[in-house]
Scaffold this active site. Structure first.
Site, PDB file in Angstrom:
ATOM      1  N   GLY A 167       6.163  -1.636   2.749  1.00 45.12           N
ATOM      2  CA  GLY A 167       6.475  -0.815   3.921  1.00 45.12           C
ATOM      3  C   GLY A 167       5.521   0.365   4.030  1.00 45.12           C
ATOM      4  CB  VAL A 184      -8.103   6.937  -3.294  1.00 43.70           C
ATOM      5  CG1 VAL A 184      -8.872   5.808  -3.974  1.00 43.70           C
ATOM      6  CG2 VAL A 184      -6.683   7.027  -3.851  1.00 43.70           C
ATOM      7  NE  ARG A 188     -13.482  12.861   2.795  1.00 39.52           N
ATOM      8  CZ  ARG A 188     -13.321  13.610   3.863  1.00 39.52           C
ATOM      9  NH1 ARG A 188     -12.756  14.806   3.772  1.00 39.52           N
ATOM     10  NH2 ARG A 188     -13.730  13.177   5.045  1.00 39.52           N
ATOM     11  NE  ARG A 192       8.104  -5.654   4.134  1.00 41.27           N
ATOM     12  CZ  ARG A 192       8.404  -4.536   3.461  1.00 41.27           C
ATOM     13  NH1 ARG A 192       8.251  -4.478   2.159  1.00 41.27           N
ATOM     14  NH2 ARG A 192       8.860  -3.475   4.100  1.00 41.27           N
ATOM     15  CG  ASP A 216      10.824  -1.904  -5.807  1.00 44.73           C
ATOM     16  OD1 ASP A 216      10.400  -2.060  -4.652  1.00 44.73           O
ATOM     17  OD2 ASP A 216      11.999  -2.135  -6.143  1.00 44.73           O
ATOM     18  N   GLY A 217       7.966  -3.533  -5.140  1.00 44.03           N
ATOM     19  CA  GLY A 217       7.418  -4.882  -4.984  1.00 44.03           C
ATOM     20  C   GLY A 217       5.911  -4.871  -5.231  1.00 44.03           C
ATOM     21  CB  THR A 266       8.521   3.404  -0.923  1.00 43.99           C
ATOM     22  OG1 THR A 266       9.782   3.060  -0.326  1.00 43.99           O
ATOM     23  CG2 THR A 266       8.797   4.015  -2.286  1.00 43.99           C
ATOM     24  CG  ASP A 307      13.499   2.807   0.733  1.00 40.49           C
ATOM     25  OD1 ASP A 307      13.820   3.298   1.829  1.00 40.49           O
ATOM     26  OD2 ASP A 307      13.324   1.593   0.541  1.00 40.49           O
ATOM     27  CG  ASP A 313      13.315   2.859  -4.019  1.00 40.08           C
ATOM     28  OD1 ASP A 313      12.101   3.133  -3.990  1.00 40.08           O
ATOM     29  OD2 ASP A 313      13.770   1.805  -3.562  1.00 40.08           O
ATOM     30  NE  ARG A 344      15.984  -3.451   3.333  1.00 42.35           N
ATOM     31  CZ  ARG A 344      14.802  -3.821   2.829  1.00 42.35           C
ATOM     32  NH1 ARG A 344      14.737  -4.749   1.924  1.00 42.35           N
ATOM     33  NH2 ARG A 344      13.684  -3.254   3.231  1.00 42.35           N
TER      34      ARG A 344
HETATM   35  P1  ATP Z   1       8.926  -0.909   0.188  1.00 45.78           P
HETATM   36  O1  ATP Z   1       9.672  -0.219  -0.927  1.00 45.78           O
HETATM   37  O2  ATP Z   1       8.487   0.016   1.248  1.00 45.78           O
HETATM   38  O3  ATP Z   1       9.630  -2.145   0.697  1.00 45.78           O
HETATM   39  P2  ATP Z   1       7.364  -2.581  -1.553  1.00 45.78           P
HETATM   40  O4  ATP Z   1       6.057  -2.388  -2.200  1.00 45.78           O
HETATM   41  O5  ATP Z   1       8.564  -2.678  -2.456  1.00 45.78           O
HETATM   42  O6  ATP Z   1       7.533  -1.432  -0.473  1.00 45.78           O
HETATM   43  P3  ATP Z   1       7.539  -5.420  -0.976  1.00 45.78           P
HETATM   44  O7  ATP Z   1       7.439  -6.160   0.320  1.00 45.78           O
HETATM   45  O8  ATP Z   1       8.743  -5.621  -1.824  1.00 45.78           O
HETATM   46  O9  ATP Z   1       7.300  -3.875  -0.617  1.00 45.78           O
HETATM   47  O10 ATP Z   1       6.261  -5.807  -1.864  1.00 45.78           O
HETATM   48  C1  ATP Z   1       4.955  -5.702  -1.339  1.00 45.78           C
HETATM   49  C2  ATP Z   1       4.128  -6.891  -1.724  1.00 45.78           C
HETATM   50  O11 ATP Z   1       3.990  -6.947  -3.152  1.00 45.78           O
HETATM   51  C3  ATP Z   1       4.727  -8.252  -1.379  1.00 45.78           C
HETATM   52  O12 ATP Z   1       4.526  -8.588  -0.027  1.00 45.78           O
HETATM   53  C4  ATP Z   1       3.942  -9.175  -2.304  1.00 45.78           C
HETATM   54  O13 ATP Z   1       2.667  -9.433  -1.798  1.00 45.78           O
HETATM   55  C5  ATP Z   1       3.797  -8.296  -3.555  1.00 45.78           C
HETATM   56  N1  ATP Z   1       4.830  -8.687  -4.535  1.00 45.78           N
HETATM   57  C6  ATP Z   1       6.128  -8.323  -4.571  1.00 45.78           C
HETATM   58  N2  ATP Z   1       6.760  -8.914  -5.603  1.00 45.78           N
HETATM   59  C7  ATP Z   1       5.826  -9.668  -6.243  1.00 45.78           C
HETATM   60  C8  ATP Z   1       5.844 -10.528  -7.388  1.00 45.78           C
HETATM   61  N3  ATP Z   1       6.948 -10.747  -8.083  1.00 45.78           N
HETATM   62  N4  ATP Z   1       4.677 -11.125  -7.739  1.00 45.78           N
HETATM   63  C9  ATP Z   1       3.547 -10.915  -7.041  1.00 45.78           C
HETATM   64  N5  ATP Z   1       3.471 -10.131  -5.955  1.00 45.78           N
HETATM   65  C10 ATP Z   1       4.587  -9.517  -5.564  1.00 45.78           C
END
Ligand code: ATP
Length: 328
Positions: A14, A26, A28, A75, A106-107, A130, A132, A134, A176
């Protein structure tokens, strides 16, 4: 110690206000230290599709005040697969990129850690971006402050009309799994109740409190609902409450994506600048698989592993209690 010559930077997941000041920092800081910098578009998608471009100090001119991210974000499902990661790795090797700074939630960090464990010759540094708020390892994440201010501005306007018509408003905000925005906005706007995903809402208590507000001659009531509340969204809760609370005209507002947009606050511009600067310096110092954060106004470096495993949603009971007392 590994020597970094060429650095990639991407934003993923996000979008969050403050990502642009961080990208600027980053780029500069890296150039100041004699590194080459490559901007990677649309997060991990750009890594896989080789959608990257060389950046210089002018590539990041006049972006401090911009919301969103000039690098775009996405994503990216293919990055979760071995083939996707291998393609990303080959593209980085082809371009002789030694390290990447990943700005996201975290993703994004989960993907970065998996990638870096598979291909340890590419150094990886995370910046928590993010709305959130979190992530373990940083008291604040990029975008949280701006998003909270945006929510406050919207709720203040709703309060005006709620007051004029003796209305009860249920306002749904993002979060969420995290009630961080809801709680801060609730305190700042004097919400009569704040419903968070971290805490089961007792609907009977909520109804009693709202009836108490009427008894106390309140001319309006605002209930803030984080989208992850266990009872469902603001519409679901409003429906239950309307049956019991007849004296107010009940309305619902979903704030939605406007919470992500807008010019970053001073706090997020400074946080983005500090974290971007710290991330590049950490990479130059030989760090990898780490996240930079801010705790007690000092830069803190946490391993991505720890940031992800220590990750837990904790309810700030003291703030909740204070919010309840101040809203009587
Ligand atoms: P936000 O907290 O704003 O949702 P986020 O970084 O948690 O941000 P996600 O969509 O959960 O957003 O993750 C971003 C991207 O990270 C995913 O679209 C995917 O490309 C990558 N990703 C997430 N989980 C994995 C995983 N287990 N293995 C490899 N890549 C991952």
């Amino acid at each position: 110690m590994r020597k970094i010559l060429k650095l990639g930077v991407l934003t993923s997941g996000g979008d969050a206000p403050g990502m642009n000041p961080c990208i600027r920092s980053v780029v500069r800081t890296a150039i100041y230290n004699g590194l080459q910098v490559v901007g990677i578009r649309r997060g991990y998608q750009g890594l896989i599709e080789d959608d990257m471009y060389d950046m210089n100090t002018r590539s990041v001119s006049n972006i401090l005040d911009l919301g969103g991210t000039i690098l775009k974000t996405a994503r990216c499902l293919p990055f979760r697969t071995d083939e996707g990661m291998e393609t990303a790795y080959q593209n980085l090797k082809k371009r002789e990129i030694d390290a990447i700074v990943v700005i996201g939630g975290d993703g994004t960090f989960t993907g970065a850690l998996r990638f870096s464990q598979k291909y340890p010759d590419i150094a990886v540094l995370g910046v928590p971006g993010t709305i959130d708020n979190d992530l373990y390892g940083s008291t604040y994440t990029l975008g949280f402050d701006t998003a909270t201010n945006t929510v406050i501005e919207a709720i203040d306007k709703i309060r005006d009309t709620a007051d004029a018509h003796d209305r009860l408003f249920f306002i749904e905000v993002m979060g969420r799994d995290s009630g961080a925005i809801a709680l801060r906005a609730g305190i700042s706007c004097g919400a009569e109740a704040i419903l968070l995903p971290e805490k089961e809402t007792a609907i009977e208590n909520l109804i009693e409190n709202l009836k108490g507000g009427q008894y106390n001659k309140k001319s309006s009531s605002i209930v803030i609902v984080a989208e992850g509340d266990k009872h469902g969204g603001a519409y679901d809760i409003a429906k239950i409450v309307q049956k019991e609370v007849k004296f107010y005209d009940v309305k619902v507002t979903i704030l939605g994506h406007l919470q992500r947009g807008g010019s970053p606050s001073a706090f997020d511009r400074i946080l983005g600048s500090r974290l971007g600067y710290a991330a590049v310096n950490a990479l130059i110092a030989g760090e990898t698989q780490k996240m930079v954060g801010l705790e007690a106004n000092h830069i803190k470096i946490t391993s991505l592993e720890e940031a992800l495993t220590q990750h837990e949603f904790k309810l700030e009971e003291d703030l909740m209690q204070m919010a309840e007392i101040l809203s009587i």
